[in-house]
Scaffold this active site. Structure first.
Site, PDB file in Angstrom:
ATOM      1  N   GLY A  26      39.902  36.411  47.517  1.00 55.97           N
ATOM      2  CA  GLY A  26      40.590  36.073  46.195  1.00 55.97           C
ATOM      3  C   GLY A  26      41.570  36.214  46.388  1.00 55.97           C
ATOM      4  CB  CYS A  27      44.359  34.786  43.964  1.00 55.35           C
ATOM      5  SG  CYS A  27      44.464  35.905  42.682  1.00 55.35           S
ATOM      6  CE1 TYR A  28      48.326  40.360  42.992  1.00 56.48           C
ATOM      7  CE2 TYR A  28      45.792  40.853  41.814  1.00 56.48           C
ATOM      8  CZ  TYR A  28      47.381  40.557  41.691  1.00 56.48           C
ATOM      9  OH  TYR A  28      48.212  40.503  40.497  1.00 56.48           O
ATOM     10  CD  GLU A  57      48.170  33.832  47.814  1.00 54.87           C
ATOM     11  OE1 GLU A  57      47.698  34.079  48.902  1.00 54.87           O
ATOM     12  OE2 GLU A  57      47.190  34.190  46.837  1.00 54.87           O
TER      13      GLU A  57
END
Lengths: 347, 347, 347, 347
Positions: free
Chosen positions: A148-150, A313
């Site tokens: 996932g992004c986090y 990011e």
């Protein structure tokens, strides 16, 4: 040329994947499916692709996905796990941008995503697609569960402190105060996402519990090879892209003499996409906008016992689609950076 | 105290109306209805109202709307026209924030709003609630159709040039290039409205035809007492509130000697909410944020034959709810400015 | 490889030029100068360039600009004109992103830019760098004056209507209502530019007169080969990049039968960077974000006599640096699209 | 009526103070000074005040500040301390929005603000203007040092855990991860503040050390009556107003049974401006926009040992000017809420 298929592709990770793949020198975009948008030209939905992508969304059955070398799933959770066994049987490799292959424990998956896992046996085989941690496994993987992004930003930020069983910080009280742009919530028709509700505004959400919490915990524990305790508070930024994670860790008494700047620089010294900034730097999300880079800085105010790590990011690139391309490059023996060296767009 | 009811109230004009009415010294908020949110405390939906509004959304039938002196409709188009006859029969006055009573011609209403008008006979009686144009009629009105947000700014900007049969500009080629914040689109679960689709972005919309076009045309023709030709292009700003209308009109040969600055100042000299700015000013939407004021400037570059009028308003206040309160004040013999003198919030 | 020098480069068009040139396959970045930032690494000022640009800002005298094949000036107005004669004498070609070589009349330059022109004789030789209009002249030019950001979008939008002496619209009453993101104002320490003054806000500016007005007029008259009358109102968007020009022109009686959609499509049929959208489209600034594309649509509401043209561009790319690279490609016999086909970043 | 003077007033806390004071029923705005803008009408600098504030900026010497009952300083640090002794001597009370009277230790002031304190003896007398903590002292104060914006939210968030010598959380490892809109940086001509540098962006700053750190530490230690350890990381939000502080504290073993929701509700039960939200709430900065309210929620994920407190305030109101008015009300025996009950503007 790698023959690539895309299931889904109407959401933000889908269009970002198309942007990256259409400019990748070794990719042939072969097929794209969408039940909802079948018949529509991709470039009509995303006019930024006009002149670059001629594909038309096909119905899932019409698309010759089994002809592909690799299929990306940019779909809601639960879609990839149903189609993956068939694709693998046809010799097609799979990279899932959703959560179907992230968690190792099917029960935890069901707890957080609300549906039973349809191919729990594949969870063992599936590789967690974080190249900085699992590079060699990714090369040979048939199924990739992209982080996932986090989780990408938080694992990369804590990794140098935990890897190899290092005892540098108190592993029971790690804190991740993370902030994400609104694209992380996807392209959904929800009142809570409209501009008027979010512009000139800021809030925390998911304080009680967020799906990325078990994923991050699992990842950090794999890195540390021991149990960790994590407090994770996500917040919603009124921006499109970008994650900024502010990480806190208490330095253990025996580790007070550590040179953390050096530690981080060495840990990431061979990483093409992780940029450890000079001491004192404070990264901004725009420094990585629309790129696959992660920029990290490490701070220890007043030489005290609290360490602060700042990580930025682009959630749609290194936090999703770019990371998928990075994994694909590894899986097909291409240079890891191929098609991913776009310079961040700033301002 | 005026007993006020509100039908709807879950949208942005509804919450803005509540903000204004809750601070109005002569208003008692008596009832609020919402089919969808019945049972919910208003302040749970809009926490800015916590401590100020204790009302709970009621089902339409449960609310004692007929006990009110006046009922506001902050509902989708088509709701007010169905309930208005009954309320009038009970001696309740009606102020509609939607389009049900704006257009005088039921056929035009049906053409643009897609539903037949249920009480076309009331269209004659209904007063168009633009106090600067129809102040006296508003005082005695039983039914008010409040102007749309764009129409308010565009009619006020052109009015000094057209009122009283003046022949100052070419009435066949009026142009209104208008820009609105996203709150004008309402609080709806639509993908096209989410922040990620609109932030850091700008676009025109409705170029082919917009519902406010016939309304503006009708209004300007009433002001000019003759036919006019209007080109109207709305644009979507990535902001919450604010409309900025840039108006263009060609000065007629016989009117070249006109002092337009003076003309505007005189026309609006007694208006409490229209501020004609000093010559050379360029108003900003934030100059009227969260207030009922309209600020206008008039420009004639190089003393040429093109007149440019710049108008700003807060679309939720003077463009909707504030204008409704202004009309209510007139209807009930209160000072026109009562409850409406909040200073704009800037920055 | 083309040896490229850059004078200035601390502003937004400078960093955007560096982003494009660093990714251009036929460019060697040779030197960059900045009096103010001499000694600073370019990537320290613009961290998005870390790992891609190793140059250090040099003092003007230290830089071996005369070794270059071409020198770009991304400087304030007035710098390029002083250094250009020397560079030309050394056989170096010059592309100026400022206004020094845009206007043909030195008196008009002085009137609008407040300084006498130091080499007015070069104004005749200098080529106005709009490839869609002056492609052949650009190929052989020694000095390019790149168009301003607004002028690019407005000239491209009106060109099909005026080129070749066509009598389609009233040339005396052209209107350009243009909106630009804040990056167009540059990277300057001015209170009027800070976020708090501009966010959630919108305004017109320069209504009395804007430097781009004489440039657009000169350009349109060159295209039309006759006098035109233009009203130009720029507005400031609370966004970073993007210009949206809404253009208005009255169709002449004899031209009522024209198929304007077809006219635009044919006029731009061979242009690699101008995308005429399907009828009914309304372009958004994000459709071209961070790219060299211009997207245009043409509208004629209700088949009336008013034509509306919508044009979007990225002011820093097609409106400045990208256009400079496009001219450079032409000047050095490279494919016109080289290094400029980056897909727009959306969302 | 209280006769009020304002020194400074060209910055954001100044204009916000004017907005509040002009609508305050017991205030007469008597004088406003600005060396830089002397002679300018206040409403020309801040057009939102047109029609509400007729004052003209006066030179410091021309203004009859000594005629006032109270003088607010909305000036850079270091101005108030020079003028305060004279005003006190004339019987005028002083409320400073800058840092001159916040810190009790003149050496700490000099260390962080870079100038020696000119009246260190007044530091003892000066009252720290946080009514929720020092209400009684404020009533009788001659000099108020208003808290900084971050300190207000962070002290209010931690206060229920520390007040009265409670041993509920580990006082050595308090963490405040705070996010502020850009208005907190003031109205300054700095490149780092312009919209293009901050829009669609997010970053931490001051990680090494921020001026508010010693102030918060001093305040929390006064509340706790013991030493505390604080990690404070401020971040810059791309918004105008609003502070969101995310606070972390480890619950001590003996306090695991505490009902923290109840604790917070009781602690603030009589506070007119602190709203403890229902359990599970996550406050948004817009819930307090343009108002003097603070909204707080307290979370304990999974009944673990980490407590998370979320606090939102409007940095220009409760974080500055509104708090000043609240103190003024207390000092002059007016109802504490007078002129401060504006409902937050949402959306």
């Amino acid at each position: 040329m790698i023959k690539v298929g895309l299931v889904g592709g109407t959401g933000y990770t889908g269009v970002e994947l198309l942007r990256l793949l259409a400019q990748h020198p070794q990719v042939h975009l072969h097929a794209i499916t969408s039940r909802k948008e079948a018949g529509l030209a991709v470039a009509d939905l995303y006019p930024n692709l006009r002149g670059h992508v001629d594909l038309i969304f096909a119905m899932p059955d019409d698309a010759s996905l089994t002809d592909c070398d690799v299929v990306f799933f940019a779909t809601p959770h639960g879609v990839a796990m149903r189609q993956t066994p068939g694709l693998l049987a046809a010799g097609v490799r799979v990279i899932d941008l959703a959560a179907d292959f992230r968690l190792k424990d099917a029960a935890v998956f069901e707890q957080w995503y609300g549906i039973p896992h349809s191919c729990p046996k594949l969870l063992d085989e599936a590789v967690y697609g974080l190249p900085e941690i699992n590079r060699e496994q990714i090369r040979n993987a048939r199924v990739i569960g992209l982080p996932g992004c986090y989780p990408t930003s938080i694992q990369l930020g804590f990794a140098p402190l935990l890897a190899g069983g290092r005892k540098l910080v108190d592993p029971r009280h790690l804190i991740a105060d993370a902030k994400s742009g609104a694209s992380g919530a996807g392209r959904k028709a929800e009142t809570s996402l409209i501009l008027t509700e979010n512009y000139d505004n800021f809030k925390a959400y998911g304080v009680k519990g967020h799906r990325h919490h078990p994923e991050i915990k699992q990842g950090l524990e794999a890195i540390a090879n021991s149990e960790i305790g994590l407090t994770f508070v996500p917040h919603l930024l009124p921006t499109i892209r970008g994650i900024h994670s502010t990480l806190y860790a208490s330095i253990l008494p025996d580790a007070q003499g550590t040179n953390f700047q050096q530690l981080f620089e060495q840990y990431f010294s061979n990483e093409p996409f992780v940029d450890v900034l000079p001491a004192g730097s404070m990264p901004e999300t725009r420094w990585v906008r629309a790129s696959n880079y992660v920029r990290v800085s490490v701070h220890r105010p007043n030489d005290g016992d609290m360490l602060i790590i700042l990580v930025v990011e682009d959630n749609l690139v290194k936090g999703a689609s770019g990371q998928g391309v990075q994994c694909m490059n590894l899986m097909f023996g291409l240079p890891e950076e191929m098609g991913l060296t776009h310079i961040p767009v700033m301002p």
